[in-house]
Each structure stands twice: as structure tokens, then as C-alpha cells.
Design a protein around this motif. Structure first.
Motif, short mmCIF file in Angstrom:
data_model
loop_
_atom_site.label_atom_id
_atom_site.label_comp_id
_atom_site.label_asym_id
_atom_site.label_seq_id
_atom_site.Cartn_x
_atom_site.Cartn_y
_atom_site.Cartn_z
N ASP A 49 0.67 -1.23 -0.03
CA ASP A 49 0.02 -0.19 0.00
C ASP A 49 0.68 1.18 0.02
OD1 ASP A 49 -2.13 -1.82 0.10
OD2 ASP A 49 -2.48 -1.19 2.26
N PHE A 50 1.75 1.35 0.93
CA PHE A 50 2.72 2.39 1.11
C PHE A 50 3.51 2.36 -0.38
CE2 PHE A 50 1.61 1.78 5.32
CZ PHE A 50 1.30 3.07 5.71
N TYR A 51 3.80 1.43 -0.79
CA TYR A 51 4.72 1.38 -2.03
C TYR A 51 3.85 1.98 -3.15
CZ TYR A 51 7.18 -0.22 -6.47
OH TYR A 51 7.77 -0.17 -7.63
N ASP A 52 2.46 1.61 -3.30
CA ASP A 52 1.69 1.95 -4.55
C ASP A 52 1.39 3.75 -4.11
OD1 ASP A 52 1.66 -0.41 -5.50
OD2 ASP A 52 -0.22 -0.89 -4.78
N LEU A 53 1.29 4.21 -3.01
CA LEU A 53 1.06 5.59 -2.71
C LEU A 53 2.11 6.25 -3.23
CD1 LEU A 53 -0.43 7.59 -1.08
CD2 LEU A 53 0.80 7.18 0.95
N ALA A 54 3.58 5.86 -2.93
CA ALA A 54 4.69 6.64 -3.01
C ALA A 54 4.99 6.74 -4.75
CB ALA A 54 5.84 6.21 -2.44
N MET A 55 4.89 5.63 -5.45
CA MET A 55 4.75 5.38 -6.88
C MET A 55 4.06 6.07 -7.35
SD MET A 55 7.70 4.01 -7.69
CE MET A 55 7.42 3.57 -9.27
N ALA A 56 2.71 6.41 -7.06
CA ALA A 56 1.89 7.25 -7.72
C ALA A 56 2.09 8.46 -7.74
CB ALA A 56 0.43 6.99 -7.23
N TYR A 57 2.45 9.09 -6.53
CA TYR A 57 3.07 10.52 -6.62
C TYR A 57 4.31 10.54 -7.47
CZ TYR A 57 5.95 14.18 -5.13
OH TYR A 57 6.75 15.56 -5.61
N LEU A 58 5.42 9.71 -7.34
CA LEU A 58 6.38 10.02 -8.04
C LEU A 58 6.26 9.86 -9.45
CD1 LEU A 58 8.60 7.81 -5.61
CD2 LEU A 58 9.08 10.18 -6.07
N ARG A 59 5.26 9.10 -9.90
CA ARG A 59 5.08 9.14 -11.32
C ARG A 59 4.32 10.58 -12.02
NH1 ARG A 59 2.59 3.95 -10.15
NH2 ARG A 59 3.99 2.43 -10.89
N LYS A 60 3.32 10.93 -10.88
CA LYS A 60 2.95 12.46 -11.41
C LYS A 60 4.11 13.29 -11.26
CE LYS A 60 -0.22 15.13 -11.57
NZ LYS A 60 -1.40 15.26 -12.80
N ALA A 61 5.13 13.36 -10.35
CA ALA A 61 6.27 14.29 -10.26
C ALA A 61 7.05 14.27 -11.43
CB ALA A 61 7.17 13.75 -8.86
N ALA A 62 7.19 12.99 -11.89
CA ALA A 62 8.04 12.72 -13.23
C ALA A 62 7.41 13.28 -14.40
CB ALA A 62 8.30 11.40 -13.39
N GLU A 63 5.79 13.40 -14.39
CA GLU A 63 5.31 13.91 -15.55
C GLU A 63 5.47 15.42 -15.48
OE1 GLU A 63 1.16 12.70 -15.03
OE2 GLU A 63 1.56 10.68 -15.42
N GLN A 64 5.59 15.98 -14.18
CA GLN A 64 5.70 17.57 -14.10
C GLN A 64 7.19 17.90 -14.04
OE1 GLN A 64 3.21 19.23 -10.87
NE2 GLN A 64 1.34 18.76 -12.25
N ASN A 65 7.96 17.18 -14.41
CA ASN A 65 9.54 17.42 -14.45
C ASN A 65 9.90 17.95 -12.94
OD1 ASN A 65 11.76 17.22 -15.95
ND2 ASN A 65 11.71 19.55 -16.46
N VAL A 66 9.62 17.09 -11.89
CA VAL A 66 10.15 17.18 -10.81
C VAL A 66 11.43 16.39 -10.82
CG1 VAL A 66 9.90 16.85 -8.29
CG2 VAL A 66 7.91 17.58 -9.66
#
Length: 332
Positions: free
Chosen positions: A73-90
């Protein structure tokens, strides 16, 4: 300008991973864990995100965490954010997590941090997004519980770059946690602390954070403009502020855009971040767009905000310089 902001290399320093739990993922995790939610649809859940101050937001925020139970659950939570971050060039993020919000309901510390840490490793390899973890204490719990959590974190010290303090500020000043912060400093953790916008005794809390605790950074902190002496201290020590315009507009009367402009004019290392984007309807890109539209910021000023962020990261100098070079090259 929106295209410029989209491509700008970004750094996020004020992001609660639990605050990135989007309704769609919340439903998925509830089904996985056999949890009944009090909503029948994503739309109904989003409609329930109605708050106008910090306490009303926190009520909804903690309710949402109930679906987080297992390491995946915590893995999926963090990966969902990090994918969004990558899309926004974080390019880099320092991510808050609230272990007490989980251990207090029976989820082991080890489960929480292993899921998050595994996601950070995979995001670096797969997405090109580097991130570190900041462990926050809940200030409306006892200082003794914070100290126990700090001690519980020590076997995982290499996975945690620093500590923070969040949740309800009323009646919970920084000085309450002075001994916890001193022990954390001795253990090698870097120090930050929420000084939320327009709270009771805001300026006194900022003073305690700077003068009594000796923080390396302040989260939010716009109220520092009420005391020029504290502004001068922040400037002298190079302390940065991690501001969150959209969330300001949810829990106070405005985005505090003019305050952010004033901090920029004074030379304070102010930065722009998303706070709890699943609840405030805006990731870091949307926060930059909203602030730019409010203040008519130039490209140079937007780049300066990202330079500020990379400068106050808790990274080695050579990595800071590499990210700063990316910002300069993009602006050029």
C-alpha cells in the motif's frame, strides 16, 4: 507561460506523501484490504473534501489514511506520486511521511518505511526522479511519543534525511518538542518544522523554531513578515521557506501570494510546493501556474524560485550544482 512552467526543472520540498492519496487509489486500496468507505464514488469522495481551516482539513486527511495497511500500500502510494512528479518534471523531492499516523492505528513502522523506501529506489531507476524521506512528528500527540518514534527510526537512519513537525498547531508550540529535536540533531538528522499560515501565535512559533530549536528550514512560514528581526535572522542563516500557495487558499483567506512576493523581494529563499495535492487539487506545477497568474511572475522569477528550492535541499553540493545547471540551461 504554462508551457515554460511545465518544462521547468522542479524541486519539491513540502509534500506529505499521505496527502497524495487520490480518491481512485483510495478505493483500490480499500478493496484490496476489505475496508468499507463511506462514499459510493470518486465524485462523492471529492465532494466531501470541504474544509476552510487546518483542523477541518486534518479530520478528512486522517480519515483517508485508514486504507493504508500493508507495505505494498505504501509502495503504491509513493509510486503514484513519483509518477506524477516525473510528468511535471520534478527532478528531486524531499517527502514527508507521518509514521505516528500509522503506528497509532497498529501499522508497524517497518511496514511504512519499507514500502516508501522501495518506491524511492524504483523511481530513481525507472523515472529519473530522486527523492529522500523526512519523518514528521504529529504535534498534537505527546512529545514522549515523538521521542519513542525517533528512537524507533534509528535502525533506518540511512533512509531518512531529516525530521519535521506537522498537524494541529494550536496549543502545540515548537518548544514542546525541544528535547526530541536536540536528540534528532545528535543523531545526524536535519531539522525542519511546520509554522502554518495564520495560526494562533504564528510569529512566536516561528521565533521558537529559529531561536530555540535551530531549524535548518521552515515549512510555510509566511507570517515571518510580521517581524523584521526574524526575517533578518532567516536571511543571515540562509534558512529557506517551503510555501504552498494553493493549500494556503484552502485553509486561510488567500494564497498569500503578495507575502510570497515580498519574501522574494527581501531575498528570502522562498520555494513553491504542493503540500497535500490530492486534497487541494494541485500538484507543484499547478501551484506554480496559480502563483504566476496571481503575481504575473516572469520566467526569471520562476526560475529563481526553483533555484531557491535546489539551494536549500538536503543534498551534497555537487548534486545541488548539477540541478542548478539544469535550471540555468532551461532558462537560457
Amino acid at each position: 507561460m504554462k508551457d515554460f512552467i511545465a518544462g521547468l526543472p522542479k524541486c519539491e520540498l513540502h509534500l506529505h506523501i499521505e496527502g497524495t492519496l487520490e480518491p481512485e487509489l483510495k478505493f483500490d486500496l480499500a478493496r484490496r484490504n476489505g475496508i468499507a468507505l463511506p462514499y459510493t464514488s470518486v465524485e462523492e469522495m471529492r465532494a466531501a473534501y470541504s474544509f476552510d481551516d487546518l483542523p477541518s482539513f486534518l479530520t478528512v486527511y486522517y480519515e483517508g489514511m485508514q486504507v493504508l495497511r500493508t507495505e505494498p500500500d505504501f509502495y503504491d502510494l509513493a509510486m503514484a506520486y513519483l509518477r506524477k512528479a516525473a510528468e511535471q518534471n520534478v527532478r528531486y523531492a524531499e517527502i514527508f511521511f507521518d509514521p505516528q499516523a500509522h503506528t497509532s492505528r497498529g501499522v508497524p513502522f517497518d511496514v511504512v518505511i519499507r514500502g516508501l523506501w522501495r518506491a524511492l529506489i524504483d523511481a530513481d531507476r525507472q523515472l529519473g526522479v530522486r527523492a529522500q524521506l523526512i519523518m514528521c512528528f504529529l504535534r498534537d500527540f505527546q512529545a514522549e511519543y515523538a521521542m519513542a518514534t525517533l528512537l524507533e527510526s534509528l535502525p533506518y537512519k540511512e533512509w531518512i534525511v531529516g525530521i519535521g513537525l506537522d498537524s494541529d498547531e494550536k496549543g502545540n508550540p515548537p518548544a514542546k518538542f525541544a528535547a526530541v529535536y536536540e536528540r534528532a540533531r545528535q543523531e545526524g538528522y536535519l531539522l525542519t518544522m511546520h509554522c502554518d499560515v495564520d495560526q494562533d501565535n504564528s510569529i512566536e512559533h516561528i521565533r521558537q523554531a529559529i531561536e530555540e530549536i535551530g531549524v535548518d528550514r521552515i515549512d510555510h512560514g509566511v507570517n515571518i513578515l510580521e517581524d523584521q528581526r526574524l526575517v533578518d535572522l532567516v536571511l543571515a542563516r540562509g534558512i529557506g521557506l517551503t510555501c504552498c500557495p494553493i493549500s494556503n487558499g484552502y485553509v486561510t483567506d488567500s494564497m498569500k501570494a503578495e507575502g510570497i512576493r515580498k519574501l522574494m523581494e527581501l531575498g528570502v529563499r522562498v520555494t513553491i510546493n504542493s503540500d497535500d495535492p490530492a486534497y487541494f487539487n494541485g500538484y507543484v506545477g499547478e501551484n506554480l501556474v496559480a502563483l504566476q497568474e496571481e503575481l504575473q511572475l516572469t520566467r526569471e522569477e520562476l526560475a529563481r524560485l526553483e533555484r531557491n528550492a535546489f539551494e536549500i535541499t538536503w543534498l551534497p553540493r555537487h548534486l545541488k550544482d548539477a540541478y542548478l545547471a539544469e535550471v540555468d540551461a532551461y532558462l537560457a
